[in-house]
Design an enzyme around this catalytic site. Structure first.
Site: not given
Ligand code: MG
Length: 381
Positions: A185, A209, A257, A235, A284, A183
């Site tokens: 982020h 991700e 999500d 997400e 997610h 990830d």
């Protein structure tokens, strides 16, 4: 049957649950939350509840239309998450009313078990090998980790080397037969991501991700073309309309999500949209038991499903964990890294209502950290 009452519960570690009760005594549960903004979503649920109380709970799709579009100003994380939790609760009520699990109402199961992955942090590389060993011991066949902490706008040679060293340590600990997802982020710029992705490719991550922030989604087509590693995102996207451009850009994995992107109704549709682009669904879910139960119901009914995130033991779960508010942990007893299909009605879980009410009295005030670069300027977390 009519909706009689809608309540919300602010429960540790950082969740918000909603409980929808009908005049027939059927109760459905949902998890409407934006991490760090739970109180704001609670207020949004209260406003949407004004419309729902008195309505037939089984008209889920009509309610979804009104809740998402009936207020003229629409979308965004808060409203979409409020709708998501209410939508989950309505599907739970529908399942309990018809005596069927939600995946049966979505057209029936397409698989018998659902692969899940476990988190191993990654912000603290020293603990990584130990954490992976524990998850392998617990039977997981895939883990996800953060690539890096606060990262310079153009990652330095040392920062880039540290990312590669972490993922390399993970690959060594996992061996060739298990997977690691990484990830970013949104901590990397597109230029940094491009350089790091090429270096990670030999380590064969399952996917990378959020290679860039959602607001830099217009850069994804170039990044997808340049990346030998499959890219994932979603997400922080809240609807089919927001997934369309990233799917068209060629992302390999869509990560809506269940508690942010309009609930079971909209994530099921996002999965169908992703299928038309040959993309896989990996919901997610660093959240609580209701969000996970909703994700598993969609996974059992979605052909282009890849893997489900789940939060057991995640670094956020300090005062309570995934099983804390469940009467029976069985639905989340993972065997060989998989959740198995049950036939319990609705979402397939039973909440410990007295534990939820007690936890709400304590509440929580979880906020995500605010990071700074070494020079004092704001850094993406
Ligand atoms: Mg993520």
């Amino acid at each position: 049957m009519k909706i009689e009452r809608i309540e919300t519960f602010l429960v540790p570690p950082r969740w918000l649950f909603c409980r929808v009760e009908t005049d027939d005594g059927v109760v459905g549960w949902g998890e409407p939350v934006v991490e760090g903004r739970a109180e704001v979503v609670r207020a949004a649920v209260d406003v949407l509840a004004e419309y729902l109380v008195g309505q037939d709970p089984l008209r889920i799709q009509d309610h979804w239309q009104v809740l998402t579009k009936g207020g003229f100003y629409r979308g965004g994380p808060v409203l979409s998450s409020a709708v998501a939790g209410l939508d989950q609760a309505l599907w739970d009520i529908a399942g309990k009313t018809y005596g069927a699990p939600v995946h049966a109402l979505l057209g029936g199961p397409v698989r018998d078990r659902v692969r899940v992955y476990a988190w191993v942090g990654g912000d603290e590389p020293a603990q990584l090998t130990e954490q992976i060993a524990a998850q392998v011991e617990a039977g997981f066949t895939a883990v996800k980790m953060n690539a890096a902490g606060a990262t310079s706008p153009l990652a330095t040679a040392a920062e880039t080397a540290a990312v590669v060293a972490r993922v390399s340590a993970a690959r060594d600990a996992l061996g060739p037969d298990r997977d690691v997802a990484v990830d970013f982020h949104g901590r990397f710029t597109a230029a940094s991501a491009r350089r790091v992705l090429a270096e990670l490719a030999p380590l064969h991550p399952l996917f990378v991700e959020e290679p860039v922030l959602p607001e830099h989604g217009h850069l994804l087509p170039g990044l997808v073309s340049a990346s030998p590693v499959p890219l994932a995102t979603g997400e922080r996207l809240y609807s089919r309309a927001e997934f369309l451009p990233v799917l068209a850009a060629g992302i390999a994995v869509a990560q809506p999500d269940l508690s942010h992107a309009g609930g079971i109704s909209e994530v099921h549709r996002i999965a169908s949209l992703a299928e038309t682009y040959g993309a896989q669904l990996a919901p997610h879910c660093p959240l609580g038991p209701i969000a996970l139960a909703a994700g598993l119901q969609v996974a059992f009914a979605t052909p282009n499903f890849l893997i489900q995130e789940q939060s057991r033991g995640i670094h956020y779960n300090k005062e309570a964990d995934l099983l804390s508010y469940l009467v029976d942990p069985e639905p989340f007893r993972f065997v060989d890294g998989h959740a198995h299909r049950g036939d319990a009605p609705g979402l397939g879980i039973t909440l410990d209502e007295s534990a939820v009410r007690a936890a709400d009295r304590a509440g929580h005030r979880w906020r995500n950290p605010v990071w700074r670069h070494a020079d004092g300027s704001f850094a993406e977390w």
